[in-house]
Design a protein around this motif. Structure first.
Motif, PDB file in Angstrom:
ATOM      1  N   LEU A 121       1.015  -1.153  -0.234  1.00 16.17           N
ATOM      2  CA  LEU A 121      -0.014  -0.034   0.087  1.00 16.17           C
ATOM      3  C   LEU A 121       0.865   1.112   0.100  1.00 16.17           C
ATOM      4  CD1 LEU A 121      -3.067  -0.718   2.540  1.00 16.17           C
ATOM      5  CD2 LEU A 121      -3.271  -0.230  -0.110  1.00 16.17           C
ATOM      6  N   LEU A 122       1.801   1.308   0.807  1.00 18.19           N
ATOM      7  CA  LEU A 122       2.897   2.188   0.844  1.00 18.19           C
ATOM      8  C   LEU A 122       3.266   2.587  -0.456  1.00 18.19           C
ATOM      9  CD1 LEU A 122       4.208   4.555   2.776  1.00 18.19           C
ATOM     10  CD2 LEU A 122       5.921   2.947   3.255  1.00 18.19           C
ATOM     11  N   ALA A 123       3.877   1.485  -1.173  1.00 19.21           N
ATOM     12  CA  ALA A 123       4.613   1.935  -2.598  1.00 19.21           C
ATOM     13  C   ALA A 123       3.469   2.475  -3.534  1.00 19.21           C
ATOM     14  CB  ALA A 123       4.952   0.557  -3.188  1.00 19.21           C
ATOM     15  N   ARG A 124       2.139   2.095  -3.204  1.00 20.89           N
ATOM     16  CA  ARG A 124       1.104   2.972  -4.176  1.00 20.89           C
ATOM     17  C   ARG A 124       1.103   4.335  -4.050  1.00 20.89           C
ATOM     18  NH1 ARG A 124      -4.360   4.029  -4.484  1.00 20.89           N
ATOM     19  NH2 ARG A 124      -5.356   3.611  -6.565  1.00 20.89           N
ATOM     20  N   MET A 125       0.850   4.433  -2.577  1.00 27.85           N
ATOM     21  CA  MET A 125       0.868   5.692  -2.080  1.00 27.85           C
ATOM     22  C   MET A 125       1.805   6.669  -2.699  1.00 27.85           C
ATOM     23  SD  MET A 125       0.123   7.435   1.726  1.00 27.85           S
ATOM     24  CE  MET A 125       1.653   7.106   2.344  1.00 27.85           C
ATOM     25  N   LEU A 126       3.304   6.197  -2.522  1.00 27.34           N
ATOM     26  CA  LEU A 126       4.334   6.870  -3.138  1.00 27.34           C
ATOM     27  C   LEU A 126       4.543   6.940  -4.695  1.00 27.34           C
ATOM     28  CD1 LEU A 126       6.828   5.800  -0.302  1.00 27.34           C
ATOM     29  CD2 LEU A 126       5.461   7.843  -0.076  1.00 27.34           C
ATOM     30  N   GLU A 127       3.746   6.163  -5.180  1.00 23.47           N
ATOM     31  CA  GLU A 127       3.936   5.896  -6.747  1.00 23.47           C
ATOM     32  C   GLU A 127       5.392   5.598  -7.015  1.00 23.47           C
ATOM     33  OE1 GLU A 127       2.018   9.208  -9.191  1.00 23.47           O
ATOM     34  OE2 GLU A 127       1.432  10.030  -7.084  1.00 23.47           O
ATOM     35  N   LEU A 128       5.425   4.405  -6.330  1.00 22.69           N
ATOM     36  CA  LEU A 128       6.834   3.815  -6.712  1.00 22.69           C
ATOM     37  C   LEU A 128       6.634   2.900  -7.920  1.00 22.69           C
ATOM     38  CD1 LEU A 128       8.106   2.918  -3.070  1.00 22.69           C
ATOM     39  CD2 LEU A 128       8.477   4.871  -4.338  1.00 22.69           C
ATOM     40  N   ASN A 129       8.054   2.751  -8.705  1.00 24.34           N
ATOM     41  CA  ASN A 129       7.998   1.656  -9.655  1.00 24.34           C
ATOM     42  C   ASN A 129       8.547   0.391  -9.157  1.00 24.34           C
ATOM     43  OD1 ASN A 129      11.023   1.556  -9.328  1.00 24.34           O
ATOM     44  ND2 ASN A 129      11.201   3.323 -10.812  1.00 24.34           N
ATOM     45  N   ILE A 185      13.191   6.858  -2.873  1.00 28.81           N
ATOM     46  CA  ILE A 185      12.328   6.587  -1.914  1.00 28.81           C
ATOM     47  C   ILE A 185      12.230   7.861  -0.823  1.00 28.81           C
ATOM     48  CG2 ILE A 185      11.160   4.876  -0.224  1.00 28.81           C
ATOM     49  CD1 ILE A 185      12.741   2.724  -1.886  1.00 28.81           C
ATOM     50  N   GLN A 186      13.103   8.115  -0.416  1.00 26.31           N
ATOM     51  CA  GLN A 186      13.320   9.160   0.420  1.00 26.31           C
ATOM     52  C   GLN A 186      12.692  10.482   0.157  1.00 26.31           C
ATOM     53  OE1 GLN A 186      14.234   8.646   3.620  1.00 26.31           O
ATOM     54  NE2 GLN A 186      16.185   7.923   3.840  1.00 26.31           N
ATOM     55  N   ARG A 187      12.965  10.715  -1.254  1.00 27.21           N
ATOM     56  CA  ARG A 187      12.348  11.861  -1.848  1.00 27.21           C
ATOM     57  C   ARG A 187      10.807  11.908  -2.020  1.00 27.21           C
ATOM     58  NH1 ARG A 187      16.906  11.539  -5.018  1.00 27.21           N
ATOM     59  NH2 ARG A 187      15.633  10.286  -6.856  1.00 27.21           N
ATOM     60  N   ALA A 188      10.312  10.507  -2.301  1.00 25.32           N
ATOM     61  CA  ALA A 188       8.980  10.258  -2.477  1.00 25.32           C
ATOM     62  C   ALA A 188       8.361  10.423  -0.962  1.00 25.32           C
ATOM     63  CB  ALA A 188       8.638   8.830  -2.803  1.00 25.32           C
ATOM     64  N   LEU A 189       9.064  10.063   0.263  1.00 25.43           N
ATOM     65  CA  LEU A 189       8.355  10.294   1.454  1.00 25.43           C
ATOM     66  C   LEU A 189       8.390  11.838   1.753  1.00 25.43           C
ATOM     67  CD1 LEU A 189      10.345   7.618   3.750  1.00 25.43           C
ATOM     68  CD2 LEU A 189       7.963   7.775   3.253  1.00 25.43           C
ATOM     69  N   LEU A 190       9.432  12.577   1.164  1.00 28.33           N
ATOM     70  CA  LEU A 190       9.551  13.951   1.656  1.00 28.33           C
ATOM     71  C   LEU A 190       8.366  14.770   0.925  1.00 28.33           C
ATOM     72  CD1 LEU A 190      10.814  16.565   2.828  1.00 28.33           C
ATOM     73  CD2 LEU A 190      12.226  16.710   0.528  1.00 28.33           C
ATOM     74  N   GLN A 191       7.732  14.178  -0.130  1.00 27.69           N
ATOM     75  CA  GLN A 191       6.753  15.013  -1.071  1.00 27.69           C
ATOM     76  C   GLN A 191       5.462  14.642  -0.226  1.00 27.69           C
ATOM     77  OE1 GLN A 191       6.935  13.151  -4.855  1.00 27.69           O
ATOM     78  NE2 GLN A 191       8.209  14.476  -5.526  1.00 27.69           N
ATOM     79  N   ARG A 235      -3.664   9.759  -3.692  1.00 26.77           N
ATOM     80  CA  ARG A 235      -3.098   8.560  -3.212  1.00 26.77           C
ATOM     81  C   ARG A 235      -3.259   8.294  -1.497  1.00 26.77           C
ATOM     82  NH1 ARG A 235      -0.327   4.976  -7.146  1.00 26.77           N
ATOM     83  NH2 ARG A 235      -1.111   6.133  -9.412  1.00 26.77           N
ATOM     84  N   LEU A 236      -2.961   9.299  -1.139  1.00 26.17           N
ATOM     85  CA  LEU A 236      -3.155   9.160   0.435  1.00 26.17           C
ATOM     86  C   LEU A 236      -4.602   8.950   0.902  1.00 26.17           C
ATOM     87  CD1 LEU A 236      -2.009   9.552   3.146  1.00 26.17           C
ATOM     88  CD2 LEU A 236      -2.395  11.926   2.908  1.00 26.17           C
ATOM     89  N   TYR A 237      -5.504   9.614   0.080  1.00 23.68           N
ATOM     90  CA  TYR A 237      -7.022   9.346   0.336  1.00 23.68           C
ATOM     91  C   TYR A 237      -7.463   7.896   0.206  1.00 23.68           C
ATOM     92  CZ  TYR A 237     -12.137   9.512  -0.518  1.00 23.68           C
ATOM     93  OH  TYR A 237     -13.483   9.439  -0.558  1.00 23.68           O
ATOM     94  N   SER A 238      -6.963   7.385  -0.977  1.00 25.12           N
ATOM     95  CA  SER A 238      -7.246   6.038  -1.244  1.00 25.12           C
ATOM     96  C   SER A 238      -6.694   4.822  -0.470  1.00 25.12           C
ATOM     97  CB  SER A 238      -7.285   5.923  -2.944  1.00 25.12           C
ATOM     98  OG  SER A 238      -5.732   5.935  -3.024  1.00 25.12           O
TER      99      SER A 238
END
Length: 510
Positions: A121-129, A185-191, A235-238
């Protein structure tokens, strides 16, 4: 006609009273229609109808209008005329309400832990590949194996830094980990944190029992999630609503088909749940929707068009309320056909044509009957709500929160020892050990050095002997010192930041 007839929620009037049977509520449903056609009002009357029957409700309030359910209605002439037309004795009444807000501004905060959300779920929220998601999974595994509790963003950051600093060793055990991927991943967390999502992770934990309360008079509490800001981070909402749905599935016991559901869950803007959803996650969603009914939970998706919902999920939604749709483009026409074909046809009218001709506050309704079969679709005048049609004011919201049964339980964040603190402690201990080892080495060298010759005075004419030079300190760090400084670098930049914590659940555990 009252809000309920003892067996179900009264929705409105066609050629007969249209009722959503309580014992068929856990077969799920959909409320669809274009913007401004009355979906929110339908959601409101359904929520209050369930509440009046002692059934707790959870609903997301995307536009802020649903907050009016907490206030006594003041029906205007149009609403009174509709009530008279359908034979409804409209008694204005407020619903017992608890306001929630992931950001803690317009309701009690809701939090989760990183561990409970899990990497999928976290990967989806962060839009990770795919590669980044794999590294995130390795990070969670390292945390589990090393006893590092992941509660909030700072904890995950600390473990990611630990993984990057020890990438070579960790790669031998779990697979290659590129520090550049960790940095992404760290940058995605920052966003996520910049969007206000940092408060979503932490403690104290939300207890599902607080979403399933009843009021002192026996009515089900209506939990309203303020999503007016949250919807700007889809993404956070869903992800949050997926977590909540999965936690209900994981924690509630099997009850089969009860006479009344234990909870009804409304998922507004449902298309966000299915947009760009990976196959693995979609399979989990389908599993939850299919099986959660046996836990006594009814899920209702609210969206503009049923075509927004995948067929595999739509097929499991037995109760359907369709407000007006417009079909100007080829895409809209396909959606209209899909919506009309999902109903059991009525020989008195063409369903596709009727959908386009519906006015505000009118809908096509088909619910499950006593045998569990869908009824013939009917043109229905939706009943007016007993609570306020429109939002509650800030002062009214504050008054509701002041009298809330969960007041004080979640409003203050907690911060117990977890990965961030444990890694910081390791770093401090490593640095202290390195300094102690260095001091001990210095003392050993002093003990082992030869005693200096006694010098003679210049007056004796004997030559002076030069004292031996102090041993030159090596520029090479000891293993302990190097480890300590490495860990300290990875953690030190995070010291002093405020931590907020909470709890939620995961779709990754099955």
């Amino acid at each position: 006609m009252s809000d309920t007839d003892g067996d179900g929620v009264y929705l409105g009037q066609s050629t007969k009273a249209e009722t959503l049977l309580f014992r068929r509520t856990n077969r799920h449903g959909v409320v669809a229609g274009a913007t401004g056609t009355g979906k929110t009002v339908t959601l409101q009357i359904m929520a209050q109808g369930f509440s009046d029957a002692g059934i707790p409700v959870f609903a997301a309030d995307v536009k802020g209008d649903l907050s009016g359910i907490s206030q006594i209605g003041t029906p205007n002439e149009k609403l009174l005329a509709r009530a008279e037309q359908i034979g409804l004795n409209l008694v204005p009444e407020a619903g017992p309400t608890i306001f929630w807000d992931l950001f803690g501004r317009k309701g009690h905060p809701i939090r989760t832990t990183m561990s409970e959300v899990g990497p999928l779920l976290l990967a989806r929220m962060l839009e990770l590949n795919d590669v980044q998601e794999a590294v995130l999974s390795v990070t969670f595994r390292v945390a589990d194996d090393e006893g590092l509790l992941l509660l909030d963003i700072e904890d995950l950051r600390a473990v990611l830094a630990h993984v990057a600093e020890n990438a070579e060793e960790i790669g031998k055990r779990y697979g290659h980990v590129a520090p550049a991927t960790v940095a992404a991943i760290q940058r995605a967390l920052l966003q996520v944190e910049d969007q206000g999502g940092g408060g979503f992770f932490g403690e104290p934990a939300l207890q599902l029992s607080d979403l399933m309360r009843t009021s002192t008079d026996g009515r089900g509490m209506i939990s309203v999630l303020d999503a007016t800001t949250l919807i700007n981070s889809p993404r956070l909402y869903s992800t949050f609503l997926l977590w909540l749905m999965s936690e209900l599935f994981e924690q509630l016991p099997e009850v089969g088909d009860p006479d009344k559901p234990k909870l009804v869950f409304f998922f507004d803007e449902a298309h966000l749940l299915f947009r760009d959803t990976p196959k693995a996650l979609m399979e989990k969603v389908e599993q939850v929707v299919r099986l959660i009914r046996s836990k006594g939970v009814g899920i209702y998706f609210v969206t503009q068009n049923p075509a927004d919902i995948p067929d595999s999920v739509l097929a499991q939604l037995g109760n359907r309320i369709q407000h007006a749709l417009r079909a100007y483009t080829p895409s809209e026409q396909r959606g209209l056909r899909a919506a009309s074909e999902s109903f059991r046809p009525n020989p008195d009218f063409d369903t596709a044509t009727a959908i386009q001709e519906l006015g505000v506050g009118e809908a096509l309704v088909s619910t499950l009957d006593e045998k569990g079969a869908p009824t013939v679709v009917q043109k229905t005048l939706i009943r007016p709500p007993a609570s306020r049609l429109g939002p509650a004011t800030d002062a009214e919201r504050a008054a509701v929160m002041a009298a809330s049964p969960v007041k004080g339980l979640y409003d203050t964040p907690a911060n117990r020892e977890s990965a961030h603190e444990l890694l910081q402690k390791r770093a401090n201990e490593a640095v202290a050990a390195a300094k102690a080892a260095e001091a001990e080495e210095g003392r050993r060298q002093e003990r082992d050095a030869p005693a200096p010759s006694r010098s003679r005075s210049s007056s004796s004419g004997a030559p002076r002997t030069r004292a031996p030079a102090a041993p030159r300190r090596s520029n090479r760090q000891s293993t302990a010192e190097a480890f300590g400084k490495s860990v300290a670098r990875s953690i030190g930049s995070q010291v002093g930041r405020a931590l907020v914590r909470g709890i939620l659940g995961s779709l990754t555990r099955r």
